[in-house]
Motif scaffolding. Sequence first.
Motif, short mmCIF file in Angstrom:
data_model
loop_
_atom_site.label_atom_id
_atom_site.label_comp_id
_atom_site.label_asym_id
_atom_site.label_seq_id
_atom_site.Cartn_x
_atom_site.Cartn_y
_atom_site.Cartn_z
N ASP A 289 -3.65 5.67 -3.81
CA ASP A 289 -3.45 5.89 -4.59
C ASP A 289 -2.67 4.50 -5.08
OD1 ASP A 289 -0.94 5.58 -7.21
OD2 ASP A 289 -2.12 7.69 -7.52
N ALA A 290 -3.70 3.69 -6.66
CA ALA A 290 -3.64 2.24 -6.80
C ALA A 290 -1.92 2.14 -6.47
CB ALA A 290 -4.48 2.15 -8.06
N ARG A 291 -0.67 3.01 -7.98
CA ARG A 291 0.47 3.10 -7.78
C ARG A 291 1.47 2.57 -6.29
NH1 ARG A 291 1.23 8.46 -10.51
NH2 ARG A 291 0.06 8.81 -8.76
N VAL A 292 0.33 2.50 -5.37
CA VAL A 292 1.30 3.56 -4.49
C VAL A 292 1.02 1.19 -3.84
CG1 VAL A 292 1.70 3.35 -1.49
CG2 VAL A 292 1.58 5.25 -3.28
N GLN A 293 2.25 0.70 -3.57
CA GLN A 293 1.72 -1.19 -3.69
C GLN A 293 2.64 -1.50 -1.79
OE1 GLN A 293 -0.91 -2.75 -4.02
NE2 GLN A 293 -2.43 -0.66 -5.46
N GLY A 294 2.55 -2.83 -1.39
CA GLY A 294 3.24 -3.35 -1.41
C GLY A 294 3.17 -2.26 0.31
N GLN A 295 5.03 -2.37 0.76
CA GLN A 295 5.01 -1.59 2.21
C GLN A 295 4.61 -0.52 2.25
OE1 GLN A 295 6.12 -4.58 5.31
NE2 GLN A 295 5.58 -2.03 6.01
N GLN A 296 5.13 0.01 1.10
CA GLN A 296 4.62 1.75 1.27
C GLN A 296 3.15 2.10 1.78
OE1 GLN A 296 6.16 2.77 -2.50
NE2 GLN A 296 7.78 3.64 -1.69
N ARG A 297 2.81 0.87 0.95
CA ARG A 297 0.33 1.10 1.17
C ARG A 297 0.47 0.47 2.41
NH1 ARG A 297 -3.32 1.15 -2.08
NH2 ARG A 297 -5.46 0.88 -1.70
N ALA A 298 1.10 -0.88 2.85
CA ALA A 298 0.94 -1.20 4.80
C ALA A 298 0.87 -0.26 5.36
CB ALA A 298 2.16 -2.03 4.78
N ASN A 299 2.17 0.70 5.54
CA ASN A 299 2.11 2.15 5.77
C ASN A 299 1.57 3.03 6.51
OD1 ASN A 299 5.84 0.72 6.78
ND2 ASN A 299 6.28 1.83 5.23
N ARG A 300 0.98 3.72 4.82
CA ARG A 300 0.32 3.79 5.04
C ARG A 300 -1.34 4.15 6.25
NH1 ARG A 300 -0.40 7.24 -0.76
NH2 ARG A 300 1.36 8.25 -1.06
N LEU A 301 -1.79 2.91 5.32
CA LEU A 301 -3.00 1.76 5.55
C LEU A 301 -3.13 1.26 7.22
CD1 LEU A 301 -3.87 -1.15 3.11
CD2 LEU A 301 -4.61 1.96 3.69
N LEU A 302 -1.51 1.52 8.39
CA LEU A 302 -1.28 1.51 9.27
C LEU A 302 -1.69 2.17 10.53
CD1 LEU A 302 -0.43 0.36 11.77
CD2 LEU A 302 2.07 0.86 11.56
N LEU A 303 -1.56 3.47 9.54
CA LEU A 303 -1.18 5.04 9.91
C LEU A 303 -2.97 5.13 9.58
CD1 LEU A 303 -0.50 8.07 11.30
CD2 LEU A 303 -0.52 8.50 8.74
N LYS A 304 -3.63 4.83 8.89
CA LYS A 304 -5.30 5.18 8.77
C LYS A 304 -5.61 4.08 9.50
CE LYS A 304 -7.67 5.99 4.14
NZ LYS A 304 -9.33 4.57 5.01
N GLY A 305 -5.53 2.82 9.39
CA GLY A 305 -6.41 2.40 10.80
C GLY A 305 -6.35 2.74 11.80
N ALA A 306 -5.22 2.96 12.73
CA ALA A 306 -5.35 3.98 13.52
C ALA A 306 -5.44 4.61 14.14
CB ALA A 306 -3.45 3.77 13.86
N LEU A 307 -6.06 5.90 13.32
CA LEU A 307 -6.52 7.32 13.16
C LEU A 307 -7.96 6.68 13.04
CD1 LEU A 307 -3.89 9.45 11.98
CD2 LEU A 307 -3.72 9.02 14.50
N GLU A 308 -8.19 6.54 11.93
CA GLU A 308 -9.83 6.07 12.42
C GLU A 308 -10.87 5.64 13.13
OE1 GLU A 308 -10.12 7.15 7.36
OE2 GLU A 308 -10.14 5.03 7.54
N ASP A 309 -9.72 4.30 13.67
CA ASP A 309 -10.73 3.56 14.50
C ASP A 309 -10.48 4.77 16.27
OD1 ASP A 309 -10.49 1.34 13.69
OD2 ASP A 309 -8.91 0.59 14.42
N LEU A 310 -10.52 5.81 15.72
CA LEU A 310 -10.72 7.18 17.32
C LEU A 310 -11.56 8.01 16.87
CD1 LEU A 310 -7.14 6.60 18.33
CD2 LEU A 310 -9.42 5.31 19.75
N GLY A 311 -12.08 8.16 14.97
CA GLY A 311 -12.56 9.08 15.29
C GLY A 311 -11.74 10.12 13.81
N PHE A 312 -10.68 9.95 13.81
CA PHE A 312 -10.59 11.25 12.84
C PHE A 312 -10.27 10.71 11.92
CE2 PHE A 312 -7.61 10.27 16.55
CZ PHE A 312 -7.16 11.77 16.59
#
Length: 269
Positions: A211-234
């Motif tokens: 969601d475009a309204r989520v920015q800054g550290q909140q967005r970074a936190n979501r992307l940290l989770l997303k990146g860690a999982l999607e690299d492994l097939g999630f």
Amino acid sequence: MTRLSSAVRGVAAALAALLAVTTASATARAHTDPEAPADFVALRTVDPTILQEMRYYTPHNFVGEPVDGYRQPVCILTRPAAEALHEAQATLLRQGYTLKVYDCYRPQRAVNHFVRWAEDLNDEATKAEFYPNVDKTRLFADGYIAEKSGHSRGSTMDLTIVKLPATPTRPYVPGEPLVPCYAPQEQRFPDNSVDMATGFDCFDTLAHTLDARVQGQQRANRLLLKGALEDLGFVNLAEEWWHYTFEPEPYPDTYFDFPVSVESLTGGH
């Protein structure tokens, strides 16, 4: 003496019969529940470092009570999903974080409980926290509730990340004032998760992962989770930042209904 012996024998026989009936009844109940296939495991046996806060075992969820089928607060997954989660955890630990799961395998009886709750339009006890901006008549149409869930196939989980060292989340007190799930983190129900802009199970578009309204550290936190999982097939469900499925799924078309408990697993592990 003979009459007394006969009486004693009679009582003993009655007790034996009662015990037999009780045992048979308990055995019948035990065999009523289906068991998990052999390749389902308790996550803790694959990775004991991943935190578990199984919300549907507790009354702190959108239904407002423990959900049918959750007999123990344990995360159960197919082994491939659990092992991939273990790999993601290893990556996050090196960065000073840990995964925390809110839900894993979900029996069909729990999904049925969700459906019954959603159909009861008079029960809005949890609205103020979990769906403040959504009319309950819209829960099915808007996709928040469905009659089938990928969780029941065993390779889907709801999870977040926690900054180490982790401090425990305090227990929910039934009846405490409810705060919207999208309120600022310091106002929401306390959760040791990093700030993801909304709480878990927030029925709101703000919970959409990108969601475009989520920015800054909140967005970074979501992307940290997303990146860690999607690299492994999630694969992430775009409407829920916490929802991921490991692919390829071992059971892509099977919806299981064994209870959430270690007893459901082969050998009770």
